[in-house]
Design an enzyme around this catalytic site. Structure first.
Site, PDB file in Angstrom:
ATOM      1  N   LYS A 182       0.837  -1.190   0.000  1.00 15.39           N
ATOM      2  CA  LYS A 182       0.000   0.000   0.000  1.00 15.39           C
ATOM      3  C   LYS A 182       0.878   1.249   0.000  1.00 15.39           C
ATOM      4  O   LYS A 182       1.950   1.271   0.611  1.00 15.39           O
ATOM      5  CB  LYS A 182      -0.899  -0.018   1.240  1.00 15.39           C
ATOM      6  N   SER A 232      -9.111   2.930   3.148  1.00 10.38           N
ATOM      7  CA  SER A 232      -8.040   3.583   2.414  1.00 10.38           C
ATOM      8  C   SER A 232      -7.205   2.627   1.568  1.00 10.38           C
ATOM      9  O   SER A 232      -6.360   3.079   0.788  1.00 10.38           O
ATOM     10  CB  SER A 232      -7.120   4.340   3.378  1.00 10.38           C
ATOM     11  N   SER A 285     -10.077   0.364   6.988  1.00 10.82           N
ATOM     12  CA  SER A 285      -9.426   0.578   5.700  1.00 10.82           C
ATOM     13  C   SER A 285      -9.008  -0.682   4.960  1.00 10.82           C
ATOM     14  O   SER A 285      -8.596  -0.611   3.809  1.00 10.82           O
ATOM     15  CB  SER A 285      -8.204   1.487   5.868  1.00 10.82           C
TER      16      SER A 285
END
Length: 488
Positions: free
Chosen positions: A76, A153, A177
């Site tokens: 990520k 996210s 997230s």
């Protein structure tokens, strides 16, 4: 079977097994992953900061003999600091940031034999249930419907895995997230007990201990193996999770129960949710009953609204710390356009929060954890929807022209849309989103299961039994890789 067919038919564990047997090489798997990025990323905008040369060198130098040797992987674009993988942290302010040391979690992922070749998109600062950061030049799109968000996210990770670019990817979860994008993209997402995976050495904890690393996968067993190779405290960790009874992989064979499973078809504060989400919970409850468990309609009598307000203060202060530390280090003020409206207003909001206010907010989330623990004295698990609605359309939760407090707490804000997931970041309990339902127009709707603090293995074992009873891996979105590849 050609390489493309093998890639589509395999989760990460199966791909590693094919590498071990000599059916395919790590280089061929990397070729396949990169071909899929080239074909799909122009539509999805999910993969960023490619480092093909680093991945090739890793393969050439010899991969560690880990359980996922040779499997392509993406980090990520937030956290998971790695010297050879710069990061934007979802922000123009941090564009192409380089690191002086590897994070503990990346070092463990590399030791597992994974071939990391880039990063996946994230909203600025990891704030919000969508992935539409300005640093990427456009929104990240959901492969089930390009007009909708893949969540946030860890939205880029979810879009990439759902579209078949790779079988599993790194994510992180400070308010849902991992689980929000899992629900939005028809994937499995698991948030482990607080401090189960390492934060160091670059930070002590994320968002007062509420944030934790995790993974987006198509199979429960991929999550189990990834958690096994990363779990455990790093050197000097401020606190640790309770030790596992055995391992995450061993939990896949558990057939415990029957359990008492509480469920609610409303939010945790009793508000209604969308009919598709309510139907998902009711269907999951029937499935669990068919597996022999006892379902009881109940919801925790905990101060969820108060916890949400405290969460908002903590994350606002965390955003201010990140931004102001960067500005101090470089010695010049913020410029126009370097951060988006949500981050800028979060910094302003945090300036009005005293040290005493911040510590009171931390105490509030800890009190909430005690309230939730009391509820779980009478239930083994809690079943809810993951989100109060199907995946939102792009633009609804972007960071353009937004006030941070209204964005989070307003009547149509983030917490109204995602009223379940942050509860278990605050309490520290393990929780998971499972892809068991789709709307009539083909959008995924996840169901959410939470367990008592430290009961990660029991939760993962139950998820494995649900996957066995209602498998989802064969269901793929309209935007997915389709191309003939060389025979192997």
């Amino acid at each position: 079977m050609d390489i493309s067919e093998l890639y589509d038919a395999s989760d990460a564990v199966a791909l590693a097994d094919h590498v071990a047997k000599g059916d395919v090489t790590p280089g061929e798997l990397l070729d396949e992953a990169l071909a899929r990025v080239a074909a799909l990323n122009p539509q999805l905008n999910a993969v960023t900061l490619l480092r093909e040369e680093v991945a090739r060198r890793m393969i050439e130098e010899g991969l560690p003999e880990g359980p996922l040797k040779g499997v392509p992987f993406l980090l990520k674009d937030l956290g998971a600091e790695a010297m050879e993988f710069p990061s934007n942290n979802g922000s123009r302010l941090f564009a192409n940031t380089r690191y002086g040391q590897d994070s503990a979690i990346y070092a463990r992922l590399r030791s597992a034999g994974l071939v990391t070749f880039g990063r996946t998109t994230s909203p600025e600062g990891g704030v919000g249930p969508t992935t539409e950061a300005a640093v990427y030049g456009g929104p990240t799109r959901n492969p089930w419907n390009l007009d909708h968000t893949p969540g946030g996210s860890s939205g880029g990770a979810a879009a990439a895995v759902a579209a078949g670019i790779l079988p599993a990817a790194h994510g992180s979860d400070g308010g849902g997230s991992v689980r929000i994008p899992a629900s939005s993209c028809g994937l499995f997402g698991f948030k482990a007990t607080r401090a189960r995976t390492p934060d160091g050495p670059n930070v002590g904890e994320g968002w007062a201990g509420m944030a934790i690393d995790g993974f987006l996968t198509r199979s429960v067993r991929d999550t189990a193996v990834l958690l096994d190779v990363t779990q455990g405290p790093d050197l000097g960790a401020p606190y640790v999770a309770p030790p596992l009874e055995a391992s995450f992989a061993a939990s896949l064979a558990r057939r415990d129960g029957p359990f008492t499973i509480a469920f609610t078809t409303t939010t945790l504060t009793g508000d209604p949710i969308a009919p598709e989400c309510r139907a998902a919970v009711e269907s999951a409850a029937k499935l669990l009953e068919s597996l022999g468990h006892r379902l009881v309609e109940a919801r925790p009598q905990a101060d969820t609204a108060g916890m949400m307000a405290a969460w908002t203060k903590i994350v606002g202060c965390g955003t201010a710390l990140t931004v102001e530390s960067a500005v101090r280090r470089r010695g010049r003020p913020l410029e126009d356009g370097e951060i988006e409206s949500v981050a800028r207003s979060a910094v302003d909001y945090a300036r009005g929060i005293s040290g005493a206010d911040y510590l009171e907010a931390v105490n509030k989330v800890h009190a909430y954890g005690r309230e939730m623990a009391g509820f779980f004295q009478h239930a083994d698990f809690l079943l809810t929807a993951t989100l109060a609605e199907p995946p939102a359309k792009l633009g609804r939760f972007d960071h353009v022209g937004r006030d941070y407090l209204a964005y989070r707490m307003g009547p149509d804000g983030v917490f109204a849309y995602s009223p379940f997931t942050a509860a278990f970041n605050a309490s520290g309990q393990p929780a998971a989103s499972l892809p068991l339902h789709w709307t009539a127009d083909g959008l995924p709707v996840g169901i959410h299961l939470a367990a008592p603090f430290g009961h990660d293995e029991a939760l993962l074992g139950l998820c494995a039994r649900i996957e066995e009873a209602a498998p989802w891996a064969a269901r793929r979105p309209p935007i997915a890789f389709k191309q003939d590849r060389p025979k192997i």
